[in-house]
Design a protein around this motif. Sequence first.
Motif, PDB file in Angstrom:
ATOM      1  N   PRO A 136      26.782 -85.053  48.943  1.00 20.19           N
ATOM      2  CA  PRO A 136      26.814 -84.512  50.304  1.00 20.19           C
ATOM      3  C   PRO A 136      25.429 -84.121  50.816  1.00 20.19           C
ATOM      4  CG  PRO A 136      28.241 -83.259  48.792  1.00 20.19           C
ATOM      5  CD  PRO A 136      27.323 -84.091  47.972  1.00 20.19           C
ATOM      6  N   ALA A 156      24.753 -69.597  45.686  1.00 17.89           N
ATOM      7  CA  ALA A 156      25.802 -70.556  46.044  1.00 17.89           C
ATOM      8  C   ALA A 156      26.939 -69.897  46.814  1.00 17.89           C
ATOM      9  CB  ALA A 156      26.361 -71.215  44.779  1.00 17.89           C
ATOM     10  N   ARG A 193      34.564 -75.414  45.819  1.00 14.96           N
ATOM     11  CA  ARG A 193      34.030 -74.567  46.899  1.00 14.96           C
ATOM     12  C   ARG A 193      32.606 -74.976  47.249  1.00 14.96           C
ATOM     13  NH1 ARG A 193      36.363 -69.829  47.749  1.00 14.96           N
ATOM     14  NH2 ARG A 193      35.504 -70.166  49.810  1.00 14.96           N
ATOM     15  N   ARG A 223      27.716 -86.221  41.933  1.00 13.73           N
ATOM     16  CA  ARG A 223      28.692 -85.516  42.759  1.00 13.73           C
ATOM     17  C   ARG A 223      28.007 -84.412  43.560  1.00 13.73           C
ATOM     18  NH1 ARG A 223      33.447 -81.960  40.086  1.00 13.73           N
ATOM     19  NH2 ARG A 223      31.677 -80.592  39.721  1.00 13.73           N
ATOM     20  N   THR A 224      27.066 -83.709  42.904  1.00 10.63           N
ATOM     21  CA  THR A 224      26.395 -82.615  43.583  1.00 10.63           C
ATOM     22  C   THR A 224      25.452 -83.142  44.670  1.00 10.63           C
ATOM     23  OG1 THR A 224      26.425 -81.579  41.408  1.00 10.63           O
ATOM     24  CG2 THR A 224      25.238 -80.424  43.134  1.00 10.63           C
ATOM     25  N   ALA A 233      32.091 -79.080  35.090  1.00  6.61           N
ATOM     26  CA  ALA A 233      33.267 -78.863  35.945  1.00  6.61           C
ATOM     27  C   ALA A 233      33.669 -80.131  36.694  1.00  6.61           C
ATOM     28  CB  ALA A 233      33.028 -77.711  36.927  1.00  6.61           C
ATOM     29  N   LEU A 234      33.681 -81.253  36.019  1.00  2.45           N
ATOM     30  CA  LEU A 234      34.166 -82.488  36.638  1.00  2.45           C
ATOM     31  C   LEU A 234      35.686 -82.416  36.753  1.00  2.45           C
ATOM     32  CD1 LEU A 234      31.908 -85.014  34.737  1.00  2.45           C
ATOM     33  CD2 LEU A 234      31.729 -84.327  37.124  1.00  2.45           C
ATOM     34  N   PHE A 235      36.232 -83.064  37.770  1.00  2.00           N
ATOM     35  CA  PHE A 235      37.679 -83.011  37.975  1.00  2.00           C
ATOM     36  C   PHE A 235      38.356 -84.003  37.044  1.00  2.00           C
ATOM     37  CE2 PHE A 235      35.950 -82.039  42.335  1.00  2.00           C
ATOM     38  CZ  PHE A 235      36.017 -80.668  42.152  1.00  2.00           C
ATOM     39  N   PHE A 238      27.202 -77.360  37.608  1.00  2.00           N
ATOM     40  CA  PHE A 238      27.588 -76.340  36.639  1.00  2.00           C
ATOM     41  C   PHE A 238      27.138 -76.690  35.232  1.00  2.00           C
ATOM     42  CE2 PHE A 238      30.287 -75.700  40.190  1.00  2.00           C
ATOM     43  CZ  PHE A 238      30.610 -74.360  40.201  1.00  2.00           C
ATOM     44  N   GLN A 239      26.941 -75.637  34.449  1.00  2.30           N
ATOM     45  CA  GLN A 239      26.531 -75.853  33.063  1.00  2.30           C
ATOM     46  C   GLN A 239      27.560 -76.692  32.314  1.00  2.30           C
ATOM     47  OE1 GLN A 239      25.690 -72.267  30.933  1.00  2.30           O
ATOM     48  NE2 GLN A 239      25.126 -73.357  29.073  1.00  2.30           N
ATOM     49  N   PHE A 285      34.194 -86.556  46.264  1.00  2.00           N
ATOM     50  CA  PHE A 285      34.960 -85.351  46.625  1.00  2.00           C
ATOM     51  C   PHE A 285      34.328 -84.541  47.761  1.00  2.00           C
ATOM     52  CE2 PHE A 285      36.639 -81.116  46.335  1.00  2.00           C
ATOM     53  CZ  PHE A 285      37.962 -81.317  46.039  1.00  2.00           C
ATOM     54  N   GLY A 286      33.026 -84.268  47.622  1.00  5.06           N
ATOM     55  CA  GLY A 286      32.350 -83.452  48.626  1.00  5.06           C
ATOM     56  C   GLY A 286      32.337 -84.126  49.996  1.00  5.06           C
ATOM     57  N   LEU A 340      36.357 -75.225  37.964  1.00  8.96           N
ATOM     58  CA  LEU A 340      36.760 -76.368  38.778  1.00  8.96           C
ATOM     59  C   LEU A 340      36.925 -75.954  40.233  1.00  8.96           C
ATOM     60  CD1 LEU A 340      39.319 -78.271  36.552  1.00  8.96           C
ATOM     61  CD2 LEU A 340      36.962 -78.845  37.056  1.00  8.96           C
ATOM     62  N   LEU A 348      31.419 -77.779  46.928  1.00  6.15           N
ATOM     63  CA  LEU A 348      31.438 -79.126  47.500  1.00  6.15           C
ATOM     64  C   LEU A 348      32.075 -79.126  48.889  1.00  6.15           C
ATOM     65  CD1 LEU A 348      32.318 -81.113  44.292  1.00  6.15           C
ATOM     66  CD2 LEU A 348      30.227 -81.329  45.619  1.00  6.15           C
ATOM     67  N   GLY A 349      32.246 -77.940  49.450  1.00  7.48           N
ATOM     68  CA  GLY A 349      32.671 -77.870  50.840  1.00  7.48           C
ATOM     69  C   GLY A 349      34.161 -77.679  51.072  1.00  7.48           C
ATOM     70  N   LEU A 360      25.797 -77.014  43.729  1.00  6.70           N
ATOM     71  CA  LEU A 360      25.615 -76.372  42.421  1.00  6.70           C
ATOM     72  C   LEU A 360      26.123 -77.314  41.344  1.00  6.70           C
ATOM     73  CD1 LEU A 360      25.106 -74.049  40.443  1.00  6.70           C
ATOM     74  CD2 LEU A 360      27.239 -73.003  41.183  1.00  6.70           C
ATOM     75  N   VAL A 394      24.874 -75.633  49.987  1.00  9.06           N
ATOM     76  CA  VAL A 394      24.159 -75.488  48.721  1.00  9.06           C
ATOM     77  C   VAL A 394      24.954 -76.229  47.654  1.00  9.06           C
ATOM     78  CG1 VAL A 394      23.482 -73.859  46.937  1.00  9.06           C
ATOM     79  CG2 VAL A 394      23.159 -73.267  49.334  1.00  9.06           C
ATOM     80  N   GLN A 403      31.698 -72.855  50.871  1.00  4.28           N
ATOM     81  CA  GLN A 403      31.847 -74.221  51.399  1.00  4.28           C
ATOM     82  C   GLN A 403      31.060 -74.434  52.686  1.00  4.28           C
ATOM     83  OE1 GLN A 403      34.310 -71.970  51.330  1.00  4.28           O
ATOM     84  NE2 GLN A 403      35.800 -72.230  52.971  1.00  4.28           N
TER      85      GLN A 403
END
Lengths: 363, 554
Positions: A151, A51, B455, A147-148, A86-88, A82-83, A99-100, B450, B457-458, A80, A78, A74
């Motif tokens: 994009p 990543a 990162r 989310r992943t 890591a949601l905002f 996360f385990q 977001f992406g 986070l 996500l671009g 990723l 790729v 960025q």
Amino acid sequence: MAALTVDSLSRTFEPNMHAVRDVSFTVPDGRIAALLGPSGCGKSTLLRLIAGLERADRGAVYLDNREVTRLEPQRRGVGLMFQELALFPHLRVFDNVAFGLRMLHWPKVRRARRVAEMLDLVGLTRLANRRIDELSGGERQRVALARTLAPAPAVLLLDEPLGAIDEPRKRLLRDDLRALLREVRTTALLVSHDLRDAVAIADDVIVMDAGSVLQTGELARVLGFPATVAVAELVGYATLVLGEVQGGTVAERDVGAVAVPLGMPLDGRARVMAHPTTLLAVPARRGLGCGVVGSVLARRPDGPQHVLDVALGARRVEARWEWDLDPPPLGERVELAVRPGTLRYFTPGGAILEGGTAAHAAQ
Amino acid sequence: MSARAGRVLVALPLLVLLAVFLGWPVGTLVARALALDEGGAGETLRTLAADRYYWERAAFTAGQALASTALTLLVGVPAAYALARVRFPGRALLVTLLTVPFVLPTLVVALAFQQLLGPHGWLNDALALVGLGPLRPLGTLWAVLAAHVFYNVSIVVRLVGAAWSTLDPATEEAARTLSAGRLRALTASTLPQLRPAIAAAGALVFLSCFTSFGVVLVLGGGNPQLDTLEVVVYRLTTRLVDLPAAATLALVQIGGTLGAVAVYGMLQRRGGTLRPSVAPLRPWRALRPGARVLLSVLVGTLVTFVVLPLAALVHAAFTLGASELVTGRHVQALFRDTGHVSYIAPLDALRWSLTFAVGASVTATAIALAAALLLRRLRGRAGAMADALLMAPLAVPAVVLGFGYLVTFNRGALDLRGSPWLVFAAHTLLAYPFVLRALLAALRALDPQLVEATRTLGASPRRAWRYVELPLVAPALAASAAFAFTISIGEFGSTLLLQQREFATIPIAIYNALARPGDANVGRALVLACGLLLVTGIAVALIDRVRYRVTGVL
């Protein structure tokens, strides 16, 4: 979508402590590979290297034929997951998924359409305006996946995607995840320490230990023919006999002897292994088993049947007991019976032997 | 630009600011104390060391600070337990109520206690009702200690309460299943785990009481036996103009505060960042009857202790010297120019107070944010050293800082005596360490995953900051800016030394009014104090709204 190729990738955190050592493999376009190995074997570091969240010391990462090793995360394309997901926490479900796309400067209307599409895909359309802390564990996991995916990354990486889910719900989510990944037809690399995740989701498997790749290949092939004793143990095989080859058998004192298949080039010492799912315990000395005998150490009910722990010398092997509704008493001698063609033979050096016709061996 | 170059770019202006507005004045004080420019190195030190008076003052300053700290812990730790562990009616209100004294200007606190404990105050009224009294606590150590406990108890409640609420109740339960009694479980399991938080809170309370100025000036009632070093430095500077002696005592002061700051810093690092998991509160009904009575008494006492002085202050502002039930004459008198040389128009004072407070709050927050971004990734020895350096302003008491500015910025182009810029600089520097601590705690509590997620996500690092990190620390940013605002608006020690009548602030106007005799003047001071109370109350409301999302000192 793209094929992911990792070539001789290495990363050292402290001198002489290789997190990832000389790792090479390819995940063909559109296939799902599972990265399997014990905790701390370097799986997560490998994902972070791909990543771009960690810098590789040596080696290269390619998406199709484009080298991305030195690109910032960025710019790699790729995705990723996360385990810990890591949601905002400050954004609603919709904005998390968007977001992406926002970072890629998608126009608002197109963005909204894509997010709606993604939420529909994971079945969360009605939760678009919820806050993250209002969601259940499974819903969060699906938001993270949406989310992943939004994009449309060239390659999707999933770090223990089911790690945070409790066992009963895991089975359902495994099926969900497999169906979703099949639907979007993306190239994916999935990290798990749980063999069942890999079995349920992946096409291919990459087995790792201590920073190195031990074996790669199609899932069924790796599970059926582990290349080494180490891989066999990682995917759950147990040793039945470890002893001398004599008179067409491999024999071990106090354990017994199993036949060597015709034409298998064995001499000196050898190891015979089997997967517990292929083993049955049967009453001893009735000519029903494969010649391996041990005493009952422990019994566990499993539905109406029982699973036994059988002592083979100093080793312990698990086998099902289907002979009778009542299990044998502790200490009783039982013999192990093997489903035809499932015994695996290894050299003293630990390499599998595939010569001869294994299928004949148990018949 | 590489990350390292970026760090240098941020670090450089920070270090220059600290060097000019902290290092230089303190260096000048050292030079003055040693009388380097007069060739008599160490002469002042010897004279002062031979004088019993200064030893007594130093011993008294440390002693009253220790006593205040002990009393504050005695009140604060049980209150921290109640707030961290039990859900009782009015709990949220109590949390807000306890925030108020901490952000109140010391002068307002002093004035409130003066009204409560004075010869015609509520205390003596109540005693007279039962045929007792009168008591005369003003001008005694008791009044000073009470005020110190009043405005410091919330430090203890916040720091210890935060630690207590993240403590796994299972450890205490485990101790009890291992056949420890209730008390043994507390002393053997819970208190040792809380020791860093209690000690850190104690160090901060000690720091605040060791440098006590406004409270002693007002509640000491002119009793020289109650003068702290801070007051002595002030008197030596303004009345006796013995600058070398003042400079020497200022350095002794800094020595004492440095000790407390070092203890605090050490424990802060050991404590690490707070874990986000918070143990569930026990419902009120689940308590045993004895515990309920005990808790009710504790909460009742706390509420009374916080509300009573403030109520006495407001009451006095509208009743002092009046035959009728309520009078507005002190409010009216406030706006009537007496023509006296020391008259300060209240609206001018308010304007300057707000100007300083907004300016200092914005500047301190900006500087602290830069410092916090610099510090958050530094670990180990380098991190500890950078932290100590950037937190250095915490060790300089307000009066000492003001005095340092007076003897430093008095030459040539940098002759800023009589300029409001010095007041602004002092307020900024005094507020900044508190903002830094709060922001650092908020930044370190951010999940690094986070940022990694943004990162992948671009997002570039800059956009990750803008869209994810900044929104997540925004509540902490707002709360600490509001806190800096309250520090500045109530600041008294340094302002008293640096002010001119043209840009006097409300605390100065209060002190000026108090310095003159007569009910009319006291009434004026009381009304101004009420105004200050109102402004800080609004700031507290803002802090309170984001409280649950902020960790750290606040």
